[in-house]
Write a protein that holds these residues in place. Structure first.
Motif, PDB file in Angstrom:
ATOM      1  N   GLN A 222       0.898  -1.304   0.153  1.00  0.00           N
ATOM      2  CA  GLN A 222      -0.057   0.011  -0.099  1.00  0.00           C
ATOM      3  C   GLN A 222       0.889   1.233  -0.103  1.00  0.00           C
ATOM      4  OE1 GLN A 222      -2.954   0.558   3.177  1.00  0.00           O
ATOM      5  NE2 GLN A 222      -3.720   2.255   2.147  1.00  0.00           N
ATOM      6  N   ILE A 223       0.705   2.098  -1.042  1.00  0.00           N
ATOM      7  CA  ILE A 223       1.527   3.503  -1.058  1.00  0.00           C
ATOM      8  C   ILE A 223       0.399   4.400  -1.139  1.00  0.00           C
ATOM      9  CG2 ILE A 223       3.400   2.373  -2.398  1.00  0.00           C
ATOM     10  CD1 ILE A 223       2.201   3.362  -4.967  1.00  0.00           C
ATOM     11  N   GLY A 224       1.251   5.439  -1.162  1.00  0.00           N
ATOM     12  CA  GLY A 224       0.289   6.877  -0.876  1.00  0.00           C
ATOM     13  C   GLY A 224       0.597   7.596   0.062  1.00  0.00           C
ATOM     14  N   ASP A 225      -0.357   8.827   0.444  1.00  0.00           N
ATOM     15  CA  ASP A 225       0.001   9.459   1.611  1.00  0.00           C
ATOM     16  C   ASP A 225      -0.511   8.864   3.017  1.00  0.00           C
ATOM     17  OD1 ASP A 225      -2.150  10.993   2.796  1.00  0.00           O
ATOM     18  OD2 ASP A 225      -2.952  11.018   0.626  1.00  0.00           O
ATOM     19  N   ARG A 226       0.298   9.637   4.139  1.00  0.00           N
ATOM     20  CA  ARG A 226       0.216   8.568   5.292  1.00  0.00           C
ATOM     21  C   ARG A 226      -1.242   8.773   5.908  1.00  0.00           C
ATOM     22  NH1 ARG A 226       4.323   9.447   8.289  1.00  0.00           N
ATOM     23  NH2 ARG A 226       5.430  10.956   7.104  1.00  0.00           N
ATOM     24  N   ASN A 227      -2.246   9.691   5.456  1.00  0.00           N
ATOM     25  CA  ASN A 227      -3.495   9.915   5.749  1.00  0.00           C
ATOM     26  C   ASN A 227      -4.415   9.009   5.186  1.00  0.00           C
ATOM     27  OD1 ASN A 227      -2.552  11.578   8.148  1.00  0.00           O
ATOM     28  ND2 ASN A 227      -2.357  13.210   6.564  1.00  0.00           N
ATOM     29  N   SER A 228      -3.976   8.403   4.167  1.00  0.00           N
ATOM     30  CA  SER A 228      -5.028   7.646   3.228  1.00  0.00           C
ATOM     31  C   SER A 228      -5.365   6.314   4.336  1.00  0.00           C
ATOM     32  CB  SER A 228      -4.322   7.339   2.015  1.00  0.00           C
ATOM     33  OG  SER A 228      -3.252   6.752   2.198  1.00  0.00           O
ATOM     34  N   PRO A 229      -6.693   6.053   3.905  1.00  0.00           N
ATOM     35  CA  PRO A 229      -7.246   4.878   4.900  1.00  0.00           C
ATOM     36  C   PRO A 229      -6.373   3.617   4.655  1.00  0.00           C
ATOM     37  CG  PRO A 229      -8.952   5.933   3.583  1.00  0.00           C
ATOM     38  CD  PRO A 229      -7.835   6.653   3.206  1.00  0.00           C
ATOM     39  N   GLN A 230      -6.043   3.013   5.783  1.00  0.00           N
ATOM     40  CA  GLN A 230      -5.192   1.827   5.481  1.00  0.00           C
ATOM     41  C   GLN A 230      -6.027   0.611   5.225  1.00  0.00           C
ATOM     42  OE1 GLN A 230      -3.498   0.493   9.418  1.00  0.00           O
ATOM     43  NE2 GLN A 230      -2.169  -1.214   8.239  1.00  0.00           N
ATOM     44  N   ILE A 231      -5.441  -0.356   4.221  1.00  0.00           N
ATOM     45  CA  ILE A 231      -6.147  -1.519   3.789  1.00  0.00           C
ATOM     46  C   ILE A 231      -5.292  -2.780   4.605  1.00  0.00           C
ATOM     47  CG2 ILE A 231      -6.673  -2.900   2.078  1.00  0.00           C
ATOM     48  CD1 ILE A 231      -5.923  -0.587   0.209  1.00  0.00           C
ATOM     49  N   TYR A 232      -6.340  -3.744   5.306  1.00  0.00           N
ATOM     50  CA  TYR A 232      -5.801  -4.720   6.053  1.00  0.00           C
ATOM     51  C   TYR A 232      -4.903  -5.707   4.868  1.00  0.00           C
ATOM     52  CZ  TYR A 232      -9.613  -3.450   9.030  1.00  0.00           C
ATOM     53  OH  TYR A 232     -10.632  -2.638   9.717  1.00  0.00           O
ATOM     54  N   ASN A 233      -3.978  -6.594   5.628  1.00  0.00           N
ATOM     55  CA  ASN A 233      -3.381  -7.438   5.132  1.00  0.00           C
ATOM     56  C   ASN A 233      -2.334  -6.943   3.798  1.00  0.00           C
ATOM     57  OD1 ASN A 233      -4.456  -9.515   6.473  1.00  0.00           O
ATOM     58  ND2 ASN A 233      -6.376  -9.532   5.275  1.00  0.00           N
ATOM     59  N   CYS A 234      -1.909  -5.524   3.774  1.00  0.00           N
ATOM     60  CA  CYS A 234      -1.198  -5.190   2.922  1.00  0.00           C
ATOM     61  C   CYS A 234       0.215  -4.577   3.492  1.00  0.00           C
ATOM     62  CB  CYS A 234      -1.685  -3.871   2.128  1.00  0.00           C
ATOM     63  SG  CYS A 234      -3.013  -4.021   1.405  1.00  0.00           S
ATOM     64  N   VAL A 235       1.449  -4.791   3.032  1.00  0.00           N
ATOM     65  CA  VAL A 235       2.423  -4.201   3.583  1.00  0.00           C
ATOM     66  C   VAL A 235       2.329  -2.787   3.201  1.00  0.00           C
ATOM     67  CG1 VAL A 235       5.051  -3.778   3.078  1.00  0.00           C
ATOM     68  CG2 VAL A 235       4.094  -6.130   2.774  1.00  0.00           C
TER      69      VAL A 235
END
Lengths: 649, 396
Positions: B69-82
């Motif tokens: 998972q890339i992108g800015d630090r405030n974007s919603p997190q996705i489970y089970n991703c690095v």
């Protein structure tokens, strides 16, 4: 076949506001709604069409201002609406057409209702105006309008008497509603508890005044009268409780601490009502300035702290009727000196709360001068208000002091007996039930409009062609009469208004754009699509080419038309430009139609539509954005264009 | 016309390739897919990437593919991703996308990077359009630009949408297209989404006051005490003393004063479910309305009964009509739902030391062993559908 319910449209101030009209209308609507006899529609002045608080009410609520900021700003600038758009003038025709009321009730200042009197629908149904008039001579507009208002009610009898004297005998007095259920005397034990809660000694003589801090409330006179009373009764432990905002605009309100100081009144003797903006608690205590720390919550409630949250009560942040009743019940006497007034509802609220009231014997105050009202009438001197020359009252300090003494010298039992009698009198003449009954009897005597009535609201002509060679005045007149279709006195007034603007340096193009835009919005109010009349309904797709000015640009733009039309063979090409450039486009075989330019055309999304907005056209070109709105071609053209890859290779 | 074409038009230039410079970033995985929930505006941000990843995960695991998972630090997190959110420079992201098997994301610069590197990609569009906003440079064989049907509406071009149009794209559609551009199309996605409740993505923790919940369980969640399920004032008092909460009730609190809890911020909000014009409830609500407590009045009655309530409460607040949901609210999808239908939710209901996914499950005693197990069978009864707003229903 059973008759349908009568449809009543009430046009008044927003009923969620704490204005006199708003409160009256709310009480009335509640009472009428309970009867189940009517379909009620409340057309609310000063709030937008989609006002979120409307959901609180069980009857149909209609806002009177556009939600669209552009549209609102346009009508705010216009002569016709600038003064009365707050009073519902913008949508009134549309609302009447949609609701088709049997009865129209305007509860407003007379200048707020006046925009209705010359409407084509006026008096086609039962029309009733219920307004306040506050001094003599009566406002000329109120008198002049009397012949147009078949059902004309005023809130105080002095106005009715004056109207009758002037030959308008159909004017009647119907008071504004007072909520006598919310204002009532508490038991002696409850009163003592309240005093204890607010730190007021049980033997204090509390003189109260509930008012909006406006110059027409005679606060200096009250201060003088209070000082005199204290002088005459040094052992009275008298306090003056002023339930008002101590810090309204300095030009339009009284500086109460300064007035107290000038009259040598001890600051501790002036009580006020503080309200905490954080915990909403209220406290009656000596005024010690605005923005104090709340003794209850210390303003640490909630996430956002409000430092110094304690402020004196004000229209935007006050207390509820139940708490206001407690304020009245802290008082021993209520004293209401004023220069003029339409009803002065706090006087009746105080009576309803069982208080003996001292009232200036002028204007609406004269209605209190009845034996059963148990009022103490205060004398006044008259003066003529500078500028308006209305006759106003200034209540004499000796009369105030004498009135207060009179009540002070009554026994508690005597005060209580008089207060109870006054309450009975208010219930009889001002309570919601009594007033709503008058309305109900009136409504029940009105006819249902059997056939739906239609009135032609003449559409404006935003596309009229003007002769640019005319003098400013003639041009302006032809613009107003041609586009807005105004005639007679309206035409003269509007022409003068815009001529003044031109003389102040406004450009013709700006005035023209405003007037044409207004005409489109006026038409659009009915149709919801202000530019639709510019386009033909022929089933074909549309291209809009926006090129408002100048002649040279329009001329150059014509070179693009052939290519555009060939690329979009199933579209019609509409070219939008200003009137003066139209000749350049004449005879162009590719142009389907030349249409009048409107500033809204600068928005591509408005033109092609977005989300659920339909838009007008399918393809949009506005090449001038890069040369007229912003420069983006001045220095980058020396090498010409590489039109395609073959050429560049 | 795309933006690049507009720039070419206004500069009179022909377009060559954009700047593909990137910076090396160490990745310990041979095969990976980049995914980003980042978006410049709320309207562009797809809400169901977690469901997309969940659908793809079995295939990816089998093929040893990792999600970054890339992108800015405030974007919603996705489970089970690095999780590399906020941990890369823009030129690192370019490097990661360049070497990814696929990039999945919203209409952002990352989509243009993927297109320019000709990395297979699946990009989602709702408020904007593929015709104007998708990458100018891309490999048509390996790029899929999914545009919401917007229920027939035009694009809003807005930064914010009340009901996001991009969310009309189903997670299984995204997942299937990802497999397609990665030439893994032979692994079919069997899920069929039926219904997304409007609050499905909102984490929500409720408790029936038959127990007291400490701070250790989901400590970041605001605890909502369902006094309307069980009116137990003693436990409510205990609960507020151990953990701040919100309160949903249908009867007034009579045995103690709520004010100290309001002042101490132990009670955060109050929702009153009002059914009748009962005077006790009215007086309670009136008292609460004179405090700083955020107060909401709701009712599921309608017609004259609702009018009567509004008439009584109008001086205190707005009685929001909140009709109870039922299976009928599924509309055309109603017939697709049966007892085999599955659901997911982010709402947990605690009662007697157990975790339930709905009140209907609590009433039949079906609790879950662990909140990590996310997919469950629905209960095809009225009580279950009352909470439809919090569920995502689907079949597999």
């Amino acid at each position: 076949m059973s008759e349908r319910k009568k449809r009543i449209l009430i046009n008044t101030a927003y009923i969620g506001s704490k204005t006199g009209f708003g409160k009256h209308a709310l009480l009335l609507l509640k009472e009428l709604f309970k009867t189940g006899k009517y379909d009620l529609y409340a057309y609310m002045n000063g709030v937008p069409v989609d006002y979120q608080e409307f959901e609180a009410f069980p009857w149909k609520m209609i806002g009177s201002l556009p939600n669209n900021a552009n549209e609102l700003s346009l009508i705010q600038r216009d002569r016709k609406y600038a003064h009365n758009y707050h009073y519902g003038s913008y949508y009134i025709d549309k609302v009447i057409a949609e609701v088709q009321p049997d009865i129209f009730l305007g509860v407003e200042d007379i200048w707020g209702a006046a925009h209705c009197f010359d409407k084509p629908w006026w008096n086609k149904m039962t029309c009733l105006v219920h307004t306040t008039l506050d001094s003599l001579p009566l406002l000329p507009l109120a008198v002049d309008s009397a012949s147009k208002i078949k059902n004309y009610w005023v809130w105080a009898s002095f106005a009715e008497k004056e109207m009758t004297r002037l030959g308008h005998s159909h004017v009647e007095t119907v008071h504004g509603c007072v909520n006598t259920e919310s204002f009532y005397p508490l038991s002696e034990e409850e009163k003592q508890e309240l005093r204890l809660k607010h730190g007021i000694d049980s033997d204090c003589f509390v003189i109260g005044f509930v008012f909006r801090n406006q110059l027409r409330k005679s606060v200096p006179n009250l201060m003088q009268g209070f000082a005199k009373f204290k002088e005459e009764h040094p052992n009275a432990k008298a306090k003056l409780l002023l339930h008002t905002c101590f810090s309204e605009s300095p030009e339009k309100s009284w500086n109460i601490p300064e007035l107290a100081k000038n009259n040598n009144i001890d600051a501790d003797d002036i009580l006020c009502t503080y309200v905490c903006q954080a915990c909403k608690k209220h406290f009656v205590m000596p005024f010690q300035g605005e923005s104090k720390e709340c003794p209850c919550c210390h303003a640490i409630v909630g996430k956002s702290q409000i430092p110094n949250s304690l402020i004196t009560t004000r229209p935007a942040f006050g207390i509820r009727d139940k708490e206001l009743n407690e304020i009245y019940n802290l008082m021993d006497v209520y004293c209401h000196p004023f220069t003029s007034g339409g009803q002065e509802i706090p006087i009746q609220e105080a009576k309803s709360a069982g208080l003996v009231t001292c009232v200036t014997n002028y204007a609406c105050g004269t209605d209190m001068d009845e034996e059963e009202a148990c009022s103490v009438m205060m004398d006044y001197e008259t003066y003529y208000e500078p500028g308006t020359l209305f006759k106003k009252a200034t209540t004499t300090e000796s009369s105030i002091a004498r009135s207060l003494s009179l009540v002070f010298n009554m026994s508690k039992e005597e005060r209580s007996a008089k207060g109870n009698k006054a309450r009975e009198w208010v219930i009889k003449h001002y309570s919601v039930k009594s007033i709503a009954k008058i309305y109900e009897d009136f409504f029940d005597s009105c006819e249902i409009v059997q056939e739906p009535y239609f009135f032609e609201t003449e559409l404006k002509n935003p596309d009229v062609i003007l002769d640019e060679g005319l003098s400013d005045e003639k041009w302006c007149r032809s613009l107003i009469s041609g586009v807005l279709k105004e005639t007679g006195e309206e035409l003269n007034k509007t022409t003068k208004f815009w001529m003044d603007k031109l003389n102040q340096g406004f450009k013709r193009t700006g005035v023209e754009a405003h007037i044409r835009g207004l005409a489109r919005f006026e038409n659009g109010k009915m149709k919801k699509r202000p530019l639709e009349s510019l386009f033909d309904e022929n089933g074909r797709k549309r291209i809009l080419f926006v090129v408002p000015q100048s002649i040279g640009d329009v001329f150059i733009a014509t070179a693009c038309f052939k290519s555009i039309v060939e690329r979009y063979p199933d579209h019609d090409l509409y070219v939008a430009t200003k009137q003066e450039n139209v000749p350049i486009l004449h005879g162009d075989p590719y142009v389907y139609k030349i249409i009048a330019y409107d500033p809204i055309m600068e928005s591509e999304t408005e033109m092609i539509g977005y989300h659920d907005v339909k838009g007008y056209v399918d393809v949009y070109f506005n090449p001038l954005i890069q040369c007229q709105v912003r420069y983006n071609y001045l220095s980058n053209n020396e090498l010409g264009l590489e039109l395609n890859e073959e050429e560049s290779a | 016309m795309k933006l690049a074409e507009l720039f070419a038009l206004s500069t009179g230039s022909t377009l060559s390739r954009p700047n593909l410079y990137c910076l090396y970033y160490p990745v310990p995985f041979e095969k990976y897919v980049t995914i980003s929930t980042a978006a410049g505006t709320q309207a562009k941000q797809y809400s169901y990437f977690n469901d997309v990843v969940e659908l793809l995960m079995p295939v990816f695991k089998k093929n040893n593919i990792t999600f970054l998972q890339i992108g800015d630090r405030n974007s919603p997190q996705i489970y089970n991703c690095v999780d590399l959110r906020g941990g890369t420079l823009l030129n690192h992201s370019k490097y990661l996308i360049k070497n990814a098997l696929c990039h999945i994301g919203n209409d952002t610069c990352l989509a243009h990077f993927a297109g320019a590197y000709e990395t297979p990609c699946v990009i989602l569009y709702g408020a904007t359009t593929v015709s104007n906003h998708s990458p100018y440079w891309f490999n048509p064989q390996k790029s899929i630009f999914l545009q919401s049907d917007r229920k027939g509406l035009k694009p809003s071009y807005a930064a914010q949408e009340l009901n996001k149009m991009v969310d009309l794209i189903l997670p299984e559609t995204v997942a299937q297209n990802v497999l397609k551009v990665m030439s893994l199309g032979y692994c079919p996605i069997t899920r069929k989404s039926i219904y997304f409740g409007e609050n499905y993505l909102t984490p929500y923790l409720e408790i029936v006051p038959d127990e007291v919940c400490g701070n250790e369980f989901l400590p970041n969640f605001l605890l909502n005490v369902r006094m309307d399920y069980l009116h137990h004032e003693e436990n409510l008092q205990k609960q507020m003393s151990v953990r701040p909460c919100s309160l949903i009730l249908s009867k007034p609190i009579v045995s103690f004063d709520l004010e100290p809890y309001i002042l101490n911020q132990r009670l955060k909000t109050l929702v009153c479910d009002i059914q009748t014009c009962d005077d006790d409830m009215f007086r309670f609500v009136e008292t609460m309305s004179q405090t700083s407590l955020p107060l909401m009045l709701i009712s599921d009655v309608d017609g004259d009964a609702l009018s009567e309530l509004k008439l009584k409460y109008m001086d205190i607040g707005i009685v929001h009509a909140k009709p109870k949901k039922s299976k009928k609210d599924l509309g055309d999808k109603e017939k697709e739902v049966n007892r085999k239908t599955l659901f997911k939710t982010q709402k947990y209901l605690l009662s007697n030391g157990k975790i339930y996914l709905s009140n209907a499950h609590r009433l039949v005693g079906e609790h879950i062993a662990s909140k990590e197990k996310r997919i469950h069978r629905i209960l095809d009864n009225d009580e279950f559908f009352k909470e439809l707003d919090y569920f995502y229903l689907f079949s597999e």
